[in-house]
Design a protein around this motif. Sequence first.
Motif, mmCIF file in Angstrom:
data_model
loop_
_atom_site.group_PDB
_atom_site.id
_atom_site.type_symbol
_atom_site.label_atom_id
_atom_site.label_comp_id
_atom_site.label_asym_id
_atom_site.label_seq_id
_atom_site.Cartn_x
_atom_site.Cartn_y
_atom_site.Cartn_z
ATOM 1 N N VAL A 183 -5.286 1.493 -8.230
ATOM 2 C CA VAL A 183 -6.360 1.910 -7.478
ATOM 3 C C VAL A 183 -7.650 1.994 -7.143
ATOM 4 O O VAL A 183 -7.969 0.781 -7.785
ATOM 5 N N SER A 184 -7.493 1.804 -5.651
ATOM 6 C CA SER A 184 -9.010 1.040 -4.988
ATOM 7 C C SER A 184 -9.738 2.670 -4.826
ATOM 8 O O SER A 184 -9.533 2.879 -3.971
ATOM 9 N N GLY A 185 -11.404 1.728 -4.540
ATOM 10 C CA GLY A 185 -12.199 2.800 -3.430
ATOM 11 C C GLY A 185 -13.695 1.895 -4.205
ATOM 12 O O GLY A 185 -13.858 0.889 -4.899
ATOM 13 N N ASP A 186 -14.736 2.730 -3.210
ATOM 14 C CA ASP A 186 -16.055 1.418 -3.023
ATOM 15 C C ASP A 186 -16.212 1.818 -4.467
ATOM 16 O O ASP A 186 -17.590 0.628 -5.568
ATOM 17 N N PRO A 187 -16.067 3.065 -5.469
ATOM 18 C CA PRO A 187 -16.837 3.023 -6.810
ATOM 19 C C PRO A 187 -16.288 1.837 -8.164
ATOM 20 O O PRO A 187 -16.682 1.505 -8.460
ATOM 21 N N ILE A 188 -15.068 0.905 -7.177
ATOM 22 C CA ILE A 188 -14.603 0.108 -7.714
ATOM 23 C C ILE A 188 -14.991 -1.705 -7.123
ATOM 24 O O ILE A 188 -13.556 -2.430 -6.219
ATOM 25 N N PRO A 189 -15.964 -1.844 -7.583
ATOM 26 C CA PRO A 189 -16.056 -3.136 -6.149
ATOM 27 C C PRO A 189 -16.066 -4.289 -6.776
ATOM 28 O O PRO A 189 -15.524 -4.423 -7.772
ATOM 29 N N LEU A 201 -5.276 11.443 -10.572
ATOM 30 C CA LEU A 201 -4.921 13.296 -10.953
ATOM 31 C C LEU A 201 -4.019 13.223 -9.590
ATOM 32 O O LEU A 201 -3.365 14.555 -9.478
ATOM 33 N N GLU A 202 -5.784 12.800 -8.647
ATOM 34 C CA GLU A 202 -4.274 12.794 -7.224
ATOM 35 C C GLU A 202 -3.296 12.246 -6.903
ATOM 36 O O GLU A 202 -3.016 12.835 -6.182
ATOM 37 N N LEU A 203 -2.922 10.983 -7.388
ATOM 38 C CA LEU A 203 -2.149 10.034 -7.134
ATOM 39 C C LEU A 203 -0.114 11.124 -7.381
ATOM 40 O O LEU A 203 0.265 11.045 -6.355
ATOM 41 N N PRO A 204 -0.359 11.095 -8.633
ATOM 42 C CA PRO A 204 0.842 12.413 -8.096
ATOM 43 C C PRO A 204 1.203 13.211 -7.203
ATOM 44 O O PRO A 204 2.681 13.660 -6.223
ATOM 45 N N LYS A 205 0.266 14.167 -7.274
ATOM 46 C CA LYS A 205 -0.027 15.152 -5.494
ATOM 47 C C LYS A 205 1.183 14.478 -4.481
ATOM 48 O O LYS A 205 1.714 15.214 -4.084
ATOM 49 N N LYS A 249 0.807 -0.727 0.054
ATOM 50 C CA LYS A 249 -0.098 -0.076 -0.344
ATOM 51 C C LYS A 249 0.746 1.253 0.267
ATOM 52 O O LYS A 249 1.946 1.249 0.845
ATOM 53 N N VAL A 250 0.532 2.809 -0.793
ATOM 54 C CA VAL A 250 1.101 2.995 -1.409
ATOM 55 C C VAL A 250 0.639 5.120 -0.072
ATOM 56 O O VAL A 250 1.531 5.287 -0.066
ATOM 57 N N CYS A 251 -0.718 4.926 -0.403
ATOM 58 C CA CYS A 251 -0.977 5.310 0.075
ATOM 59 C C CYS A 251 -2.537 5.501 0.353
ATOM 60 O O CYS A 251 -3.584 4.725 -0.482
ATOM 61 N N SER A 252 -3.235 7.254 0.503
ATOM 62 C CA SER A 252 -4.487 6.955 0.990
ATOM 63 C C SER A 252 -5.393 7.997 0.513
ATOM 64 O O SER A 252 -4.536 8.963 0.831
#
Length: 497
Positions: free
Chosen positions: A108-114, A139-143, A78-81
Amino acid sequence: MPFVQDEAVEKNDSIHVLFIAAEADPYVKIGGLGDVAGSLPLALHRLYNADIFQQKLDIRLVLPYYGVIQQQDLTVKKVCSFSVQTNKDPVQAEVYETTKEGLIIYFVSGDPIPPGDPVYNQNFSADADKFIFFSLACLELPKVLGWRVDILHVHDWHTAIAVHQLKMIKKRDSFYKKSRSIITLHNLPFMGNGSEQALVKYKIKPSTDPTLPDWAQYLPLPMGFAAADQIVAVSPAYAQEILTPEFSCNLHDFFESNQKKLSGILNGLDTILWNPSTDSFIHQTYDRNSLGKKRLNKSEIQKEMGLVENPETPLIVLISRMDTQKGIDIAIEALKLTKNLPWQAILLGSGDIKLEQLCQSLEDQLPDKVRARVSFDPKLSHRMYAGGDMLLMPSRYEPCGLTQMIAMRYGCIPVARATGGLKDSIIDNEKSLERTGFLFETADPQAFAKSLTTALVCFDKNSEWIEIQQRAMQTDFSWAHSAVKYSRLYNRLVIKQ
Ligand code: GLC
């Protein structure tokens, strides 16, 4: 703390490419997009490692963390959330990392990717929610990582919103001020219909590009086209075709106005997987200097299919998704038109039930000549390429196409429609002794039957046929060519700053 990088790429610094797609082999593959997104980043990464270029490349691939990937035995950490904003509560994203030959891959995981859901849903709005969430998370990840993005490279409608949103935010977000973008187009008719709800949910504004028709301003794929710095079709011929009403899905005027940023780069082929001299799925390995051994594969597959074992009877294969795009109905009609000629045919693929039934009924009508195998069977496809003399590919449109390249590598000569990538990868030139296949112009059974008949006549001229096979097998479709073209494009975009 988000990382802020104002500077353009320093001299001698590597170009950072964030490469995002809905599928990439070997983690997840449904269609041709998976082949490309699996091979291209790796090919670019290898080029960089081989030190061919002065300019270095740091390319990273991002994929949704589907259930099918989670079930695989991969080493991930796991690298970040972080959270993705919506018009109500933010949605949490968690990102995992793995590597392949040193290439970094994020999931990338999250609720919209069940995890229980298929990669692609029948339900368009569930897919829109999944892919728009994924695009925004990318887009958020690299930041969060503090990893500058020089080029954002996306594919098809699923990730197009990332490019649109990049353009929207770059004016006020110093992190992305200098980032450039590329959208590779694999399949134009799939534009992301059914996305309205998800666009509203994630607060995505419509495109304001005046060259985009009204109906396309709130549709993911065209929104991505309008915002991208470069649009790359998967073959030069397809890049030309989409300028015409026949192929443009009503966007020809838009493409015409944006021609300056439109180009085509032909996909490559995984030449390690598809190699008749090392293929472990085939009965007898061979190369272009031992074509006699290909005959053993032919008699083996004739036996397997219960067809008469005769090396002199041309063996035609069709290996395809059963889809209107692929012209399966045209192939069936053309085979009926030529039924009095001596050939045998094996048809393999699954998809549209009506087309599957057409194949099955051709076997019923011509039981001595035809075998239909309605399934997705990659191993059988290897045996068919190895045993087959000719491949049928009458696509109505074909942005690039992979099957014809595989077939040519196995000395199985394509008889194909002169469209898109088929036109760019097959040479049909009788006179100049360059021929590597047979092409026909119009998508109708008569034209196809005529071309097939020419191929069948040629098959009888043994030495001429062997020369065609040898030339086809020699054609270099390796990914390195395309990777060099993409890396030049990356360089050009970054230098243009
Ligand atoms: C799509 C196109 C196909 C292309 C593939 C990979 O599936 O239909 O022609 O080869 O994408 O780019």
